[in-house]
Design a protein around this motif. Structure first.
Motif, PDB file in Angstrom:
ATOM      1  N   ALA A  81       7.641  -2.175   7.123  1.00 35.79           N
ATOM      2  CA  ALA A  81       7.181  -2.674   8.423  1.00 35.79           C
ATOM      3  C   ALA A  81       6.088  -3.724   8.258  1.00 35.79           C
ATOM      4  O   ALA A  81       5.876  -4.558   9.134  1.00 35.79           O
ATOM      5  CB  ALA A  81       6.658  -1.517   9.272  1.00 35.79           C
ATOM      6  N   CYS A  82       5.376  -3.650   7.151  1.00 37.61           N
ATOM      7  CA  CYS A  82       4.262  -4.592   6.936  1.00 37.61           C
ATOM      8  C   CYS A  82       4.655  -5.778   6.082  1.00 37.61           C
ATOM      9  O   CYS A  82       3.835  -6.666   5.829  1.00 37.61           O
ATOM     10  CB  CYS A  82       3.098  -3.868   6.256  1.00 37.61           C
ATOM     11  N   PRO A 130       0.222   1.409   9.932  1.00 37.02           N
ATOM     12  CA  PRO A 130       1.096   1.610   8.761  1.00 37.02           C
ATOM     13  C   PRO A 130       0.335   1.680   7.445  1.00 37.02           C
ATOM     14  O   PRO A 130       0.668   2.487   6.575  1.00 37.02           O
ATOM     15  CB  PRO A 130       2.015   0.381   8.799  1.00 37.02           C
ATOM     16  N   TRP A 131      -0.721   0.859   7.316  1.00 36.40           N
ATOM     17  CA  TRP A 131      -1.482   0.869   6.051  1.00 36.40           C
ATOM     18  C   TRP A 131      -2.221   2.181   5.870  1.00 36.40           C
ATOM     19  O   TRP A 131      -2.283   2.730   4.775  1.00 36.40           O
ATOM     20  CB  TRP A 131      -2.468  -0.307   6.024  1.00 36.40           C
ATOM     21  N   THR A 160       7.496   2.563   6.243  1.00 36.18           N
ATOM     22  CA  THR A 160       6.131   2.189   6.597  1.00 36.18           C
ATOM     23  C   THR A 160       5.734   0.898   5.895  1.00 36.18           C
ATOM     24  O   THR A 160       5.184  -0.025   6.490  1.00 36.18           O
ATOM     25  CB  THR A 160       5.155   3.309   6.170  1.00 36.18           C
ATOM     26  N   VAL A 161       6.052   0.865   4.596  1.00 34.19           N
ATOM     27  CA  VAL A 161       5.700  -0.326   3.822  1.00 34.19           C
ATOM     28  C   VAL A 161       6.499  -1.532   4.311  1.00 34.19           C
ATOM     29  O   VAL A 161       5.957  -2.621   4.510  1.00 34.19           O
ATOM     30  CB  VAL A 161       5.974  -0.093   2.318  1.00 34.19           C
ATOM     31  N   LEU A 213       0.428  13.486  -0.470  1.00 35.04           N
ATOM     32  CA  LEU A 213       1.574  13.931  -1.275  1.00 35.04           C
ATOM     33  C   LEU A 213       1.162  14.071  -2.745  1.00 35.04           C
ATOM     34  O   LEU A 213       1.517  15.055  -3.418  1.00 35.04           O
ATOM     35  CB  LEU A 213       2.729  12.928  -1.156  1.00 35.04           C
ATOM     36  N   ASP A 269     -13.648  -9.967   9.091  1.00 34.08           N
ATOM     37  CA  ASP A 269     -12.323 -10.304   9.575  1.00 34.08           C
ATOM     38  C   ASP A 269     -12.423 -11.397  10.631  1.00 34.08           C
ATOM     39  O   ASP A 269     -13.494 -11.626  11.184  1.00 34.08           O
ATOM     40  CB  ASP A 269     -11.738  -9.058  10.262  1.00 34.08           C
ATOM     41  N   LEU A 316      -1.360   5.082   7.222  1.00 30.09           N
ATOM     42  CA  LEU A 316      -0.368   6.142   6.957  1.00 30.09           C
ATOM     43  C   LEU A 316       0.104   6.083   5.514  1.00 30.09           C
ATOM     44  O   LEU A 316       0.280   7.105   4.852  1.00 30.09           O
ATOM     45  CB  LEU A 316       0.824   6.006   7.913  1.00 30.09           C
ATOM     46  N   LEU A 317       0.295   4.862   5.025  1.00 33.70           N
ATOM     47  CA  LEU A 317       0.741   4.708   3.637  1.00 33.70           C
ATOM     48  C   LEU A 317      -0.310   5.264   2.671  1.00 33.70           C
ATOM     49  O   LEU A 317       0.010   6.027   1.755  1.00 33.70           O
ATOM     50  CB  LEU A 317       0.992   3.225   3.339  1.00 33.70           C
ATOM     51  N   ARG A 361      -2.640  -1.850  12.159  1.00 30.84           N
ATOM     52  CA  ARG A 361      -3.372  -1.222  11.060  1.00 30.84           C
ATOM     53  C   ARG A 361      -2.798   0.140  10.668  1.00 30.84           C
ATOM     54  O   ARG A 361      -2.996   0.602   9.538  1.00 30.84           O
ATOM     55  CB  ARG A 361      -4.838  -1.044  11.455  1.00 30.84           C
ATOM     56  N   ALA A 410       8.004   6.577   3.760  1.00 28.89           N
ATOM     57  CA  ALA A 410       7.048   5.710   3.056  1.00 28.89           C
ATOM     58  C   ALA A 410       7.597   4.298   2.928  1.00 28.89           C
ATOM     59  O   ALA A 410       6.895   3.316   3.195  1.00 28.89           O
ATOM     60  CB  ALA A 410       6.738   6.284   1.681  1.00 28.89           C
ATOM     61  N   PRO A 454      -6.749  -2.588   4.771  1.00 32.54           N
ATOM     62  CA  PRO A 454      -6.743  -2.984   6.196  1.00 32.54           C
ATOM     63  C   PRO A 454      -6.241  -1.912   7.155  1.00 32.54           C
ATOM     64  O   PRO A 454      -5.358  -2.156   7.968  1.00 32.54           O
ATOM     65  CB  PRO A 454      -5.807  -4.200   6.193  1.00 32.54           C
ATOM     66  N   LYS A 510      -4.719  -8.769   9.717  1.00 30.44           N
ATOM     67  CA  LYS A 510      -6.072  -8.287   9.971  1.00 30.44           C
ATOM     68  C   LYS A 510      -6.532  -7.358   8.861  1.00 30.44           C
ATOM     69  O   LYS A 510      -5.779  -6.499   8.413  1.00 30.44           O
ATOM     70  CB  LYS A 510      -6.114  -7.538  11.302  1.00 30.44           C
ATOM     71  N   GLY A 511      -7.748  -7.569   8.452  1.00 32.94           N
ATOM     72  CA  GLY A 511      -8.330  -6.718   7.421  1.00 32.94           C
ATOM     73  C   GLY A 511      -7.859  -7.054   6.031  1.00 32.94           C
ATOM     74  O   GLY A 511      -8.298  -6.449   5.052  1.00 32.94           O
ATOM     75  N   GLN A 512      -6.994  -8.035   5.893  1.00 36.06           N
ATOM     76  CA  GLN A 512      -6.395  -8.319   4.591  1.00 36.06           C
ATOM     77  C   GLN A 512      -6.555  -9.794   4.215  1.00 36.06           C
ATOM     78  O   GLN A 512      -7.347 -10.118   3.352  1.00 36.06           O
ATOM     79  CB  GLN A 512      -4.914  -7.899   4.646  1.00 36.06           C
TER      80      GLN A 512
END
Lengths: 321, 527
Positions: B21-22, A99-100, B18-19, A110, B47, A102-103, A97, B15, A271, B208-210
């Motif tokens: 990675a998902c 990464p979402w 991070t994106v 920012l 969930d 943090l994004l 969870r 950024a 999420p 999860k959560g999505q």
């Protein structure tokens, strides 16, 4: 011992103490909550005996001190435990969870800085004029907004009425490659703007106040007298000094990066960790909650240290103190 | 200015990383046939907590795992147990139950579904006692299960118990022995990857959560030409029912899995492009009076309380007419084979309540009523109950509580009146044993009546359906006449979906509703 090392050791010691305190308080508070994880499992056929078996499986039938000792021992070994409900390591629950979150929180921060600082500068360089008044009214107005209210309003307008943006989630299932990135961005817009709006006022108003003060300082008067361009005086000389309180604000907001967007994530079905915490609370999943709060505490501690360093970069007086 | 460039670059790279990675990889295709390429997207508010169907936690867990791990029995619109994986079921003698299972179902990895899988699942539940497993509570008289052949399962009982076969058959998902057994205790196996399925669809991606994405599996014998009609089923998670409705109106989802709140039904029935389907409930809303608290142990006091509430007003105002009376009986009317039409609802008569209290020698009656704040219907009903009882001279102190506090107080009997609901009461004998036997898991009235217990235990022991019905009818009459439980209504459920879809079959309860595996294996797009 050189002063820098002494400083670092002191800060590190304080950080460890803070983490221990936060994890201990969390451990105790969770056990003070009404009910227990075995009761939170909604099964109409669970007898008292079956619930006791469950408490035994979770290790919650042991004395509190034993539970605490095991918890600390695990923590010292970098082990956050196993989720009661999901039967997977807490670290993997949180990492899925993180990464979402943090994004979302990173991009909103920012965006807030990118909009808030120019807004503050705009107001401060035109004090008590129409534009300044407008910024002040706007700043106070958005400061009083409540994230869920903003979120639902944006969803209604841009999701339901205009159909420009999706209603919830982090992306549309079934899209891959470049389309997936576009989907992620389109899903990010509304939660990010909601978070940005409620934070924007404090940035713009704080900067406005401190920049007006800086613009009246002797060094600014001197810079003007030397004939420096107005933009250089404002952006290079006055703004740098005026940024210190804003830096504190950034530091405080960064501290909430990991778990501070619970409401936003809930409204937009995003999420992230915040929504995970919400779900773990309803299920009384102690290990997930303990892990999440340790993560929160660690983030706050780390960000505080980074803020101290940033102060040094921005203000030479801090470096030499 | 020189410093800003690297900071911006670092932020952008962070950024992007991070994106990235998902970012999901496209799922490998080819699990199924080539009938249709449609994707049905279903909204849910919870969930998946656990992918192991033997560890039940949320409604979404059930919906998704039901599409992969078959139950032995299903239920028809009248609440009767019907064959699914099992072709035949019953008792070969009072202490031996059996299932004859189909021989044409396979796991998606090619292994056949056999009686060994069924016996393994039963024995694993008995041994490992997984958290929240509904079936475990029904296995108190089960010694073990064996598989004398690849299609025959026998359940050996310590004493006669006629509820085991139908309840185990309906509630238990059969899991593949060759996947679960090597992973040790089923109580600790998360089953969170490399799924295999013997249902119409198989989970291929879970965020999860999505969202949760399932793809078609064939052959599946309950689908046209053995091939489920959808290529994909996607469950998307939303925070609440209102967001789900927005998403349905926006076209983001095709169906809302959760039942609609009463206030939303009429509005959606008149919304263009949306259909609303009614499904019978399989549970009920009730009040349990704590028999351990004086003066609630007096029959006349319980009768006074029962006559002090206008149930019709609750059904028409709070439920907006979307509920039916059970005749104050603990048997929901959907179970047509079991209902006793002679039982009538306690009529609303505050004067009668006052007389009953006077006869009991009770005055200035003040009682605490607990309910869950998470349930808006209960919250509204509680207000009406308080106002109505006040007209009978009874003071009700409403105690709306956060869910976990409510559950804790319920478990400890810390209430005078409990207000709540049971979602699925599919088998009267089982449910009465849980609700009215001393020590029963949901005996919230703390009922302890030897005569009633005797009737329920006899009904449990007999496999003669007619005799069982007679005993259960007597037990229901006893509950009604003694006000051991005050069942107020059975709520009808309503489900909304896009009119671009057709072919759903409707089954009772939110668990099955339009989302039953056989329904989703046959649904298709209109036009």
């Amino acid at each position: 011992m050189p002063p820098v090392v002494r400083f670092a050791v002191r800060r590190l010691g304080r950080a460890v103490l803070t983490l221990w305190f936060a994890s201990t308080v969390t451990f105790l508070l969770l056990r003070l909550l009404p009910g227990n994880p075995a009761l939170a499992v909604e099964s109409p056929n669970m007898t008292v005996q079956a619930r006791n078996i469950l408490l035994h499986q979770y290790g919650l039938d042991q004395p509190l001190l034993t539970q605490y000792g095991k918890y600390l021992w695990q923590l010292l070994h970098g082990n956050l435990g196993v989720s009661f409900t999901q039967q997977v390591p807490v670290s993997s629950v949180l990492l899925a969870r993180l990464p979402w979150t943090l994004l979302l929180t990173g991009s909103s921060l920012l965006l807030t800085i990118a909009v808030g600082i120019p807004l503050g500068v705009l107001a401060a360089t035109r004090p008590h004029r129409v534009l300044d008044r407008l910024v002040q009214v706007f700043g106070v107005g958005v400061q009083s907004l409540f994230v869920p209210t903003v979120g639902i309003f944006l969803l209604f307008v841009f999701g339901l009425q205009l159909h420009w943006l999706p209603i919830g989630g982090a992306y549309t299932p079934g899209v891959y490659g470049g389309a997936w990135y576009v989907s992620v961005l389109s899903h990010l817009v509304l939660p990010c703007v909601s978070l940005m709006l409620v934070q924007l006022g404090s940035y713009a108003l704080t900067l406005r106040a401190t920049l007006i003060e800086s613009l009246g300082e002797d060094y600014t008067v001197l810079a003007n007298a030397k004939g420096l361009p107005r933009s250089k005086v404002v952006w290079k000389h006055a703004l740098r000094n005026a940024l210190l309180p804003t830096t504190t604000l950034v530091g405080l907001n960064l501290g909430y990066l990991v778990g501070g967007a619970v409401l936003t994530e809930t409204v937009f079905a995003y999420p992230g960790v915040g929504r995970g915490i919400y779900e773990a609370v309803t299920q009384l999943d102690y290990p997930v909650l303990q892990g999440a709060f340790v993560l929160l505490a660690a983030t706050v501690v780390l960000v505080n240290m980074l803020t101290d360093l940033a102060y040094g970069v921005l203000d030479p007086r801090v470096r030499t103190a | 200015m020189r410093a800003r460039f690297p900071i911006a670059v670092v932020a952008a790279v962070a950024a992007a990383a991070t994106v990235a990675a998902c970012s999901p990889a496209p799922p490998k295709s080819g699990a199924g046939g080539s009938t249709g390429d449609a994707t049905l997207t279903i909204a849910t508010t919870t969930d998946v907590v656990n992918f192991n169907p033997l560890i039940g936690n949320s409604r979404t867990d059930d919906w998704i795992t039901d599409l992969m791990y078959p139950r032995l029995l299903t239920i028809d619109a009248d609440g009767n147990k019907k064959p699914y994986l099992a072709k035949d079921f019953g008792y070969s003698n009072p202490t031996t139950g059996y299932f004859d299972i189909r021989d044409d179902m396979k796991w998606s990895d090619g292994q056949p579904v056999t009686a060994s899988d069924v016996a393994y699942t039963i024995n694993a539940i008995l041994k490992d006692k997984p958290a929240g497993n509904t079936t475990y509570g029904q296995m108190s008289n089960v010694v073990n299960a064996t598989a004398p052949s690849t299609t025959k399962v026998e359940i050996h009982l310590s004493r006669a118990d006629s509820t085991v076969v139908s309840e185990v058959g309906f509630w238990m998902n059969v899991v593949p022995q060759h996947v679960f057994e090597p992973n040790g205790s089923v109580a600790k196996f998360p089953n969170n990857s490399n799924w295999v399925s013997a249902g119409p669809y198989k989970l291929v991606s879970a965020v999860k959560g999505q969202s949760y994405t399932l793809e078609r599996v064939s052959p599946y014998p309950f689908a046209p030409n053995n091939t489920p009609t959808l290529q994909k089923v996607v469950y998307r998670v939303y925070p609440d029912i209102n967001s789900e409705i927005l998403a349905l109106k926006n076209g983001d989802v095709d169906l809302i899995g959760n039942s609609l709140p009463p206030a939303q039904v009429k509005s959606l029935q008149s919304t263009a492009g949306i259909k609303v389907q009614e499904a019978p409930g399989l549970g009920y809303e009730h009040m349990a009076y704590n028999m351990n608290h004086q003066p609630l142990n007096k029959l006349q006091v319980r009768q006074a309380l029962a006559h002090g509430v206008d149930y019709n007003a609750i059904r028409s105002v709070v439920l907006q007419g979307q509920a039916v009376t059970t005749g104050s009986s603990p048997i929901p009317p959907v179970l047509k084979d079991w209902v006793d039409p002679s039982l009538k609802e306690y009529n609303y008569d505050p004067n009668q309540s006052k007389q009953l209290l006077a006869q009991a020698g009770v005055s200035n009656l003040k009682l605490n009523l607990i309910y869950s704040l998470a349930d808006p219907v209960s919250s509204q009903a509680a207000t009406i109950i308080k106002d109505d009882e006040a007209k009978a001279g009874i003071t009700i102190n409403l105690q709306g509580q956060e869910r976990n506090t409510y559950l804790a107080n319920t478990a400890s009997g810390n209430y005078d009146i409990y207000l709540g609901n049971f979602a699925i009461m599919d088998d009267p004998t089982t449910n009465m044993s849980l609700t009215y036997l001393p020590g029963g898991a949901i005996n919230y009235g703390l009922v302890n009546d030897p005569a009633l217990s005797g009737l329920i235990k006899q009904a449990q022991a007999t496999t003669d359906k007619a005799a069982q019905k007679q005993l259960i009818t007597q037990a229901a009459t006893s509950v009604h006449d003694n006000v051991y439980d005050n069942v107020m209504y059975m709520q009808n459920l309503y489900f909304a979906y896009s009119n671009k879809w057709t072919g759903f079959t409707v089954k009772p309860s939110e668990l099955l509703s339009l989302l039953d595996p056989q329904s989703l294996a046959n649904v298709k797009k209109t036009g």
